[in-house]
Design a protein around this motif. Structure first.
Motif, PDB file in Angstrom:
ATOM      1  N   SER A   1      38.929  34.555   5.245  1.00  0.00           N
ATOM      2  CA  SER A   1      38.029  35.366   6.136  1.00  0.00           C
ATOM      3  C   SER A   1      38.842  35.627   7.147  1.00  0.00           C
ATOM      4  O   SER A   1      39.714  34.914   7.926  1.00  0.00           O
ATOM      5  CB  SER A   1      36.934  34.778   6.410  1.00  0.00           C
ATOM      6  N   ASP A   2      38.519  36.579   8.144  1.00  0.00           N
ATOM      7  CA  ASP A   2      38.974  36.926   9.290  1.00  0.00           C
ATOM      8  C   ASP A   2      40.243  36.826   9.774  1.00  0.00           C
ATOM      9  O   ASP A   2      40.708  35.755  10.420  1.00  0.00           O
ATOM     10  CB  ASP A   2      38.083  35.646  10.305  1.00  0.00           C
ATOM     11  N   ILE A   3      41.039  37.570   8.948  1.00  0.00           N
ATOM     12  CA  ILE A   3      42.574  37.424   8.942  1.00  0.00           C
ATOM     13  C   ILE A   3      42.963  38.096  10.409  1.00  0.00           C
ATOM     14  O   ILE A   3      44.067  37.826  11.027  1.00  0.00           O
ATOM     15  CB  ILE A   3      43.096  38.303   7.800  1.00  0.00           C
ATOM     16  N   HIS A   4      42.372  39.312  10.905  1.00  0.00           N
ATOM     17  CA  HIS A   4      42.645  39.927  12.053  1.00  0.00           C
ATOM     18  C   HIS A   4      44.025  40.323  12.151  1.00  0.00           C
ATOM     19  O   HIS A   4      44.651  40.145  13.364  1.00  0.00           O
ATOM     20  CB  HIS A   4      42.122  39.042  13.186  1.00  0.00           C
ATOM     21  N   ALA A   5      44.566  40.783  11.088  1.00  0.00           N
ATOM     22  CA  ALA A   5      45.660  41.654  11.416  1.00  0.00           C
ATOM     23  C   ALA A   5      46.966  40.797  11.523  1.00  0.00           C
ATOM     24  O   ALA A   5      48.069  41.141  12.260  1.00  0.00           O
ATOM     25  CB  ALA A   5      45.514  42.773  12.234  1.00  0.00           C
TER      26      ALA A   5
ATOM     27  N   GLY B   1      36.100  39.651   5.074  1.00  0.00           N
ATOM     28  CA  GLY B   1      35.885  40.673   5.707  1.00  0.00           C
ATOM     29  C   GLY B   1      36.670  40.182   7.100  1.00  0.00           C
ATOM     30  O   GLY B   1      37.140  39.085   7.504  1.00  0.00           O
ATOM     31  N   ASP B   2      36.645  41.178   8.007  1.00  0.00           N
ATOM     32  CA  ASP B   2      37.616  41.272   9.390  1.00  0.00           C
ATOM     33  C   ASP B   2      39.068  40.961   8.947  1.00  0.00           C
ATOM     34  O   ASP B   2      39.821  40.140   9.366  1.00  0.00           O
ATOM     35  CB  ASP B   2      37.230  40.304  10.494  1.00  0.00           C
ATOM     36  N   VAL B   3      39.585  41.902   8.078  1.00  0.00           N
ATOM     37  CA  VAL B   3      41.023  41.786   7.881  1.00  0.00           C
ATOM     38  C   VAL B   3      41.701  42.309   8.852  1.00  0.00           C
ATOM     39  O   VAL B   3      42.897  41.903   9.311  1.00  0.00           O
ATOM     40  CB  VAL B   3      41.258  42.779   6.535  1.00  0.00           C
TER      41      VAL B   3
ATOM     42  N   VAL C   1      29.180  36.558   2.111  1.00  0.00           N
ATOM     43  CA  VAL C   1      28.906  37.834   3.095  1.00  0.00           C
ATOM     44  C   VAL C   1      29.534  37.310   4.602  1.00  0.00           C
ATOM     45  O   VAL C   1      30.244  36.177   4.743  1.00  0.00           O
ATOM     46  CB  VAL C   1      27.329  37.587   3.431  1.00  0.00           C
ATOM     47  N   HIS C   2      29.896  38.305   5.122  1.00  0.00           N
ATOM     48  CA  HIS C   2      30.874  38.183   6.405  1.00  0.00           C
ATOM     49  C   HIS C   2      30.104  37.274   7.414  1.00  0.00           C
ATOM     50  O   HIS C   2      30.658  36.302   8.088  1.00  0.00           O
ATOM     51  CB  HIS C   2      31.355  39.602   7.133  1.00  0.00           C
ATOM     52  N   GLY C   3      28.932  37.973   7.849  1.00  0.00           N
ATOM     53  CA  GLY C   3      28.341  37.015   9.293  1.00  0.00           C
ATOM     54  C   GLY C   3      27.049  36.182   8.733  1.00  0.00           C
ATOM     55  O   GLY C   3      27.391  34.962   8.622  1.00  0.00           O
TER      56      GLY C   3
ATOM     57  N   GLY D   1      31.856  33.929   7.202  1.00  0.00           N
ATOM     58  CA  GLY D   1      33.149  33.910   8.248  1.00  0.00           C
ATOM     59  C   GLY D   1      32.633  34.159   9.585  1.00  0.00           C
ATOM     60  O   GLY D   1      31.535  33.567   9.899  1.00  0.00           O
ATOM     61  N   HIS D   2      33.162  34.808  10.373  1.00  0.00           N
ATOM     62  CA  HIS D   2      32.620  35.644  11.581  1.00  0.00           C
ATOM     63  C   HIS D   2      32.752  34.874  12.699  1.00  0.00           C
ATOM     64  O   HIS D   2      33.191  35.396  13.573  1.00  0.00           O
ATOM     65  CB  HIS D   2      31.289  36.326  11.167  1.00  0.00           C
ATOM     66  N   SER D   3      32.321  33.535  12.621  1.00  0.00           N
ATOM     67  CA  SER D   3      32.235  32.772  14.161  1.00  0.00           C
ATOM     68  C   SER D   3      33.816  32.219  14.129  1.00  0.00           C
ATOM     69  O   SER D   3      33.929  31.723  15.112  1.00  0.00           O
ATOM     70  CB  SER D   3      31.115  31.919  14.072  1.00  0.00           C
ATOM     71  N   HIS D   4      34.387  32.353  13.138  1.00  0.00           N
ATOM     72  CA  HIS D   4      35.834  31.327  13.213  1.00  0.00           C
ATOM     73  C   HIS D   4      35.552  30.238  13.326  1.00  0.00           C
ATOM     74  O   HIS D   4      36.586  29.413  13.801  1.00  0.00           O
ATOM     75  CB  HIS D   4      36.673  32.226  14.144  1.00  0.00           C
ATOM     76  N   ILE D   5      34.461  29.446  13.064  1.00  0.00           N
ATOM     77  CA  ILE D   5      34.425  27.915  13.350  1.00  0.00           C
ATOM     78  C   ILE D   5      33.940  27.300  11.694  1.00  0.00           C
ATOM     79  O   ILE D   5      32.745  27.683  11.286  1.00  0.00           O
ATOM     80  CB  ILE D   5      33.249  27.647  14.095  1.00  0.00           C
TER      81      ILE D   5
HETATM   82 ZN    ZN Z   1      36.391  38.107  12.937  1.00  0.00          ZN
END
Ligand code: ZN
Length: 249
Positions: A7-11, A35-37, A120-122, A157-161
């Motif tokens: 999750s949360d790869i963020h480019a 999500g948050d690729v 789910v993402h969040g 994912g989403h919170s990155h924790i």
């Molecule tokens: Zn994110």
């Protein structure tokens, strides 16, 4: 079924490549992405290309924002959002390629449930936007409502924790449980952490492997310096987005 959940790869292509290399040794059948690729990092196109080959990818708030508004984004996130949009529309690339990218983003689902496992993402309540953070475990109302929407297990994912939220109101950090969580009845919500922008004080990329019962948390070192230098060299991306990578905040 043995799957890797990212999750949360963020480019961040350096982090994603290192994680994929690590996954190659894990004997998994599939890779799913929460999500948050894109957003924040310097390689959105490359990361989308890779994630498209996985089993499925869900819609993150950054995918949603690049297609719609992102009115809830702060100044730095919005700046990165505009830059990302430009990259995906860049006339430097074949127009068909650009359409393919946008079609992929437009096709992402918000949630997916397979058997008694939800993705789910969040959060199940507000799929792309609601954060699950460790202090939420004291918010019984929030946790109870969220657990009522989970069949048995839910990956977010989403919170990155990274960590596990149990239905007896405990938050288990990966360190506290020796990097593995055994799901034996009850309900739990598992945050896979972030591949490309960890925020738990550990700059290494985070992801999990799930075999149907046990969730194993992994951290993978990658060439942070290269990603940082790319961000510094990109005027459209605020330097702050590089500075935070090295500290994992
Ligand atoms: Zn994110």
């Amino acid at each position: 079924m043995r799957i890797a959940i990212i999750s949360d790869i963020h480019a961040n292509i350096e982090a994603l490549s290192a994680v994929l290399e690590h996954i190659a040794d894990q004997k998994v059948q599939d890779i799913v992405c929460l999500g948050d690729v894109i957003g924040y990092g310097p390689n959105p196109r490359e990361c989308i290309e890779i994630v498209r080959a996985g089993r499925f990818c869900l819609m993150g708030n950054h995918e949603e924002a690049v297609m719609f508004y992102g009115e809830d984004f702060n100044e730095k996130a919005r700046q990165a959002l505009e830059w990302t949009k430009e990259q995906l529309n860049s006339p430097q690339y074949d127009r068909t390629k650009n359409y393919e990218m946008w079609n992929f983003l437009g096709s992402l689902e918000e949630t997916r449930t397979e058997g008694d496992v939800m993705f789910v993402h969040g959060s199940p309540r507000v799929p792309t936007k609601e954060y699950m953070v460790p202090t939420d475990i004291r918010n019984r109302e929030k946790m109870t409502e969220i657990f009522s929407m989970i069949p048995s297990l839910c990956f977010v994912g989403h919170s990155h924790i990274p960590g596990v939220y149990t239905d007896n109101f405990q938050f288990l950090s990966p360190d506290r449980i020796g990097g593995a969580y055994n799901h034996q009845g009850g309900k739990a919500l598992v945050n896979a952490g972030s591949v490309g922008q960890p925020r738990d004080g550990d700059p290494r990329a985070s992801y999990v492997v799930f075999d149907g019962r046990t969730v194993r948390f992994h951290r993978v070192e990658y060439d942070v310096r290269t990603t940082m230098d790319k961000i510094y060299a990109t005027p459209g991306l605020p330097n702050y987005l590089a500075d935070r990578l090295i500290v994992g905040r």
